[in-house]
Write a protein that holds these residues in place. Structure first.
Motif, PDB file in Angstrom:
ATOM      1  N   LEU A 101       0.817  -1.213   0.000  1.00 19.76           N
ATOM      2  CA  LEU A 101       0.000   0.000   0.000  1.00 19.76           C
ATOM      3  C   LEU A 101       0.847   1.257   0.000  1.00 19.76           C
ATOM      4  CD1 LEU A 101      -2.749  -1.138   2.545  1.00 19.76           C
ATOM      5  CD2 LEU A 101      -2.953  -0.991   0.047  1.00 19.76           C
ATOM      6  N   ALA A 102       1.941   1.262   0.762  1.00 20.18           N
ATOM      7  CA  ALA A 102       2.804   2.439   0.800  1.00 20.18           C
ATOM      8  C   ALA A 102       3.422   2.706  -0.567  1.00 20.18           C
ATOM      9  CB  ALA A 102       3.896   2.261   1.862  1.00 20.18           C
ATOM     10  N   GLY A 103       3.768   1.632  -1.284  1.00 20.77           N
ATOM     11  CA  GLY A 103       4.325   1.798  -2.613  1.00 20.77           C
ATOM     12  C   GLY A 103       3.353   2.451  -3.568  1.00 20.77           C
ATOM     13  N   LEU A 104       2.068   2.135  -3.430  1.00 21.00           N
ATOM     14  CA  LEU A 104       1.054   2.735  -4.300  1.00 21.00           C
ATOM     15  C   LEU A 104       0.722   4.170  -3.884  1.00 21.00           C
ATOM     16  CD1 LEU A 104      -1.449  -0.240  -4.798  1.00 21.00           C
ATOM     17  CD2 LEU A 104       0.248   0.616  -6.423  1.00 21.00           C
ATOM     18  N   ALA A 105       0.731   4.436  -2.579  1.00 24.10           N
ATOM     19  CA  ALA A 105       0.406   5.783  -2.111  1.00 24.10           C
ATOM     20  C   ALA A 105       1.475   6.789  -2.510  1.00 24.10           C
ATOM     21  CB  ALA A 105       0.233   5.773  -0.588  1.00 24.10           C
ATOM     22  N   GLY A 106       2.729   6.351  -2.552  1.00 25.08           N
ATOM     23  CA  GLY A 106       3.806   7.261  -2.908  1.00 25.08           C
ATOM     24  C   GLY A 106       3.906   8.413  -1.935  1.00 25.08           C
ATOM     25  N   ASP A 107       3.948   9.629  -2.469  1.00 25.08           N
ATOM     26  CA  ASP A 107       4.046  10.828  -1.634  1.00 25.08           C
ATOM     27  C   ASP A 107       2.678  11.418  -1.313  1.00 25.08           C
ATOM     28  OD1 ASP A 107       6.828  10.688  -1.661  1.00 25.08           O
ATOM     29  OD2 ASP A 107       6.948  11.828  -3.546  1.00 25.08           O
ATOM     30  N   GLY A 108       1.598  10.712  -1.694  1.00 24.97           N
ATOM     31  CA  GLY A 108       0.259  11.235  -1.483  1.00 24.97           C
ATOM     32  C   GLY A 108      -0.408  10.710  -0.225  1.00 24.97           C
ATOM     33  N   ARG A 109      -1.705  10.968  -0.119  1.00 25.58           N
ATOM     34  CA  ARG A 109      -2.496  10.541   1.031  1.00 25.58           C
ATOM     35  C   ARG A 109      -3.272   9.269   0.692  1.00 25.58           C
ATOM     36  NH1 ARG A 109      -6.401  14.455   3.652  1.00 25.58           N
ATOM     37  NH2 ARG A 109      -7.337  14.484   1.566  1.00 25.58           N
TER      38      ARG A 109
ATOM     39  N   GLY B  61      -4.482   0.662   8.910  1.00 26.34           N
ATOM     40  CA  GLY B  61      -4.306   2.103   8.814  1.00 26.34           C
ATOM     41  C   GLY B  61      -3.261   2.667   9.754  1.00 26.34           C
ATOM     42  N   VAL B  62      -3.215   2.145  10.982  1.00 23.50           N
ATOM     43  CA  VAL B  62      -2.251   2.669  11.957  1.00 23.50           C
ATOM     44  C   VAL B  62      -0.810   2.374  11.538  1.00 23.50           C
ATOM     45  CG1 VAL B  62      -1.435   2.488  14.335  1.00 23.50           C
ATOM     46  CG2 VAL B  62      -3.891   2.702  13.868  1.00 23.50           C
ATOM     47  N   PRO B  63      -0.447   1.128  11.198  1.00 20.99           N
ATOM     48  CA  PRO B  63       0.942   0.899  10.768  1.00 20.99           C
ATOM     49  C   PRO B  63       1.285   1.587   9.451  1.00 20.99           C
ATOM     50  CG  PRO B  63      -0.355  -1.121  10.605  1.00 20.99           C
ATOM     51  CD  PRO B  63      -1.178  -0.139  11.361  1.00 20.99           C
ATOM     52  N   LEU B  64       0.303   1.785   8.568  1.00 18.77           N
ATOM     53  CA  LEU B  64       0.573   2.522   7.339  1.00 18.77           C
ATOM     54  C   LEU B  64       0.879   3.974   7.670  1.00 18.77           C
ATOM     55  CD1 LEU B  64       0.724   2.451   4.246  1.00 18.77           C
ATOM     56  CD2 LEU B  64      -1.735   2.948   4.198  1.00 18.77           C
ATOM     57  N   ARG B  65       0.155   4.535   8.621  1.00 18.57           N
ATOM     58  CA  ARG B  65       0.450   5.905   9.062  1.00 18.57           C
ATOM     59  C   ARG B  65       1.826   5.976   9.697  1.00 18.57           C
ATOM     60  NH1 ARG B  65       2.057   9.936   9.425  1.00 18.57           N
ATOM     61  NH2 ARG B  65       1.193  11.954  10.138  1.00 18.57           N
ATOM     62  N   GLU B  66       2.183   4.969  10.480  1.00 22.86           N
ATOM     63  CA  GLU B  66       3.503   4.938  11.108  1.00 22.86           C
ATOM     64  C   GLU B  66       4.616   4.829  10.072  1.00 22.86           C
ATOM     65  OE1 GLU B  66       3.048   1.650  13.741  1.00 22.86           O
ATOM     66  OE2 GLU B  66       2.077   2.844  15.321  1.00 22.86           O
ATOM     67  N   ARG B  67       4.291   4.291   8.890  1.00 27.01           N
ATOM     68  CA  ARG B  67       5.256   4.205   7.803  1.00 27.01           C
ATOM     69  C   ARG B  67       5.512   5.579   7.187  1.00 27.01           C
ATOM     70  NH1 ARG B  67       6.779   0.177   4.166  1.00 27.01           N
ATOM     71  NH2 ARG B  67       6.533  -1.187   5.968  1.00 27.01           N
ATOM     72  N   GLY B  68       4.661   6.537   7.487  1.00 29.80           N
ATOM     73  CA  GLY B  68       4.839   7.883   6.964  1.00 29.80           C
ATOM     74  C   GLY B  68       3.800   8.295   5.948  1.00 29.80           C
ATOM     75  N   VAL B  69       2.830   7.420   5.656  1.00 29.25           N
ATOM     76  CA  VAL B  69       1.763   7.747   4.705  1.00 29.25           C
ATOM     77  C   VAL B  69       0.619   8.422   5.466  1.00 29.25           C
ATOM     78  CG1 VAL B  69       0.075   6.835   3.063  1.00 29.25           C
ATOM     79  CG2 VAL B  69       2.357   5.800   3.227  1.00 29.25           C
ATOM     80  N   PRO B  70       0.226   9.635   5.109  1.00 29.49           N
ATOM     81  CA  PRO B  70      -0.945  10.246   5.742  1.00 29.49           C
ATOM     82  C   PRO B  70      -2.195   9.420   5.427  1.00 29.49           C
ATOM     83  CG  PRO B  70       0.361  11.886   4.569  1.00 29.49           C
ATOM     84  CD  PRO B  70       0.885  10.549   4.151  1.00 29.49           C
TER      85      PRO B  70
END
Length: 254
Positions: free
Chosen positions: A35-43, A55-64
């Motif tokens: 998921l982080a790879g697809l989100a890139g620099d976006g939200r 959602g929580v670990p994805l947010r911890e990865r730096g993805v808003p």
């Protein structure tokens, strides 16, 4: 409100304890990477964010991350893990609720689109995803493949888990394209027989509308999305006729 079952406070409070396997690093690691790879620099926007397992670990990865959740009780459990400013959640259904801003990723995991019990509502879910996506953004769904080939003539039930502490099976309504998942979960340490031991079995069930991968592709097309990728799991393994589930990615044209 949609036709989705509304999860109670009791169910929300025990949800995380029942999902230790799907919350393990072995499962969440590839999920968050994908998921982080697809989100890139976006939200990213998660439909049916629940208690924040992804959602929580994805947010911890730096993805808003922003969430939509139908059950206030599930959202209350999530709120114990992260505050509203860090991970905003709107109470509402995933087929019609709109949140501000654009997203490079909208995602819906763990068979949750099947909580919408009509085809019309599932189509509206795709349209809602497209509504939130920026041009070039992706919509991701994780969904099991209906195990109908395991149904002998005249049989309507298929087991999916037979273990020491849990018995799970699905019953199918092949005309309405619906299934009910039945769960018998052992609690305590006794044998549960005649209430003579310390343990007992708790029964639960949930309703779902199953959909085939090709049907989802058509829903995506109706919403103006194009299929980009389909794999068997978050690790990117190939999707085959023997795959029990799929991760599908559709893209909003630039």
């Amino acid at each position: 409100m949609t036709s989705s079952d509304l999860w109670s406070r009791e169910t929300a409070e025990r949800y995380d304890a029942g999902e230790t396997e799907t919350s393990s690093p072995a499962v969440l690691g590839p999920t968050v990477d994908f998921l982080a790879g697809l989100a890139g620099d976006g939200r990213a926007l998660e439909f049916a964010i629940g208690t924040g397992r992804v959602g929580v670990p994805l947010r911890e990865r730096g993805v808003p991350v922003v969430g939509i959740e139908l059950s206030e009780h599930m959202a209350a459990v999530l709120r114990r893990k992260v505050d509203e400013d860090t991970l905003p959640v709107t109470i509402g259904d995933m087929a019609t609720t709109v949140v501000p801003g654009g997203f490079t990723l909208v995602y819906l995991v763990y068979n949750t689109i099947s909580n919408l019990l009509t085809q019309d509502e599932q189509v509206e879910c795709f349209r809602n995803a497209a509504r939130h996506l920026e041009p070039g953004g992706r919509f991701v769904i994780e969904l099991g493949v209906p195990p109908l080939r395991f149904l002998p003539p005249g049989q309507v039930a298929v087991p999916f888990d037979v273990s020491e502490r849990h018995l799970g099976f699905d019953t199918f309504d092949l005309v309405e394209q619906l299934l009910v998942s039945h769960h018998f979960s052992r609690e305590g340490d006794g044998d549960g027989e005649d209430n003579g031991g310390a343990g007992h079995y708790r029964r639960a069930e949930s309703r779902h509308r199953y959909a085939w991968p090709a049907e989802l592709d058509l829903m995506a097309r109706i919403a103006g999305l194009e299929r980009e990728r389909r794999v068997a799991d978050w690790d990117g393994s190939p999707f085959t006729e023997d795959s029990g589930k799929h991760i599908s990615v559709w893209r909003k044209p630039a």
